[in-house]
Write an enzyme that holds these catalytic residues in place. Sequence first.
Site, PDB file in Angstrom:
ATOM      1  CG  ASP A 186     -29.293  31.785  59.043  1.00 32.61           C
ATOM      2  OD1 ASP A 186     -29.572  31.153  60.075  1.00 32.61           O
ATOM      3  OD2 ASP A 186     -29.375  33.028  58.953  1.00 32.61           O
ATOM      4  CG  ASP A 235     -29.692  37.123  60.552  1.00 33.66           C
ATOM      5  OD1 ASP A 235     -28.944  36.144  60.751  1.00 33.66           O
ATOM      6  OD2 ASP A 235     -30.903  37.116  60.850  1.00 33.66           O
TER       7      ASP A 235
END
Length: 180
Positions: free
Chosen positions: A153, A139
Site C-alpha cells: 500500500d 494488512d
Amino acid sequence: MRQQVEADPAAPQAASGPRGVRWFPRMLALAFVIVVVDQLTKFWAVSTLSDGRTLRVLGDLLSLRLLYNPGAAFSIGTDHTWLFAIIAAIAVLAIIWFAWRVRSRAWGIAFGLVLGGATTHLLDRLFRQPGFARGHVVDFIDYAGFFVGNVADVCLVLGGALIALLYLRGVALDGRRRDG
C-alpha cells in the site's frame, strides 16, 4: 569521403544517452524487491501478530496489528474479492505495457513502485485464504486507527503520487517535458 551528419536536437537521444536508457529491467527489479519485502513482512506479521496483539511503534500514531482484508482500501467491496483480483491482474498488465516505453528514471521508479504493489496484492488475492481469486490481503500497519495497510500500500501510494506529479509537470515517459 565521409559526410558528417549533425544530430537533430528534436530527435530522441541514442540508446546510450540518459534518455535512451530502457528502464524496464530496473523497474522490474524494483517491483521484484517490493514483492519480496512485502511478502516477508506479511509473513512476519502473520507469525508474530496472529495472537491478536498490537505492537505500538509511535504511540497511538503508528502501531502493528494483523487484519485480513477481503476488500479494497478501507475494506470497501468486501463481497467482491474476485473482482479485485481481476482489477489487479489488469493493472499489472497495463503497467507492464506502459512501462515498456519508459526512458526516464522517475517514471521507471514510479511504475516500479506501482507494479510491485499491484503484483503483491494480486498474489494475495490469488493464493491466500479463503481460496483462489478470493484471497484476503494481509494488512498490519495501523495508521492511528484511520486505516490499516501494508508495504504494498505504501508503494502504491508513493508510486501513484509520483505518477501524478510527473503528469502534472508535463514529463513524458522518455523524460522530456511537454510544451504547454
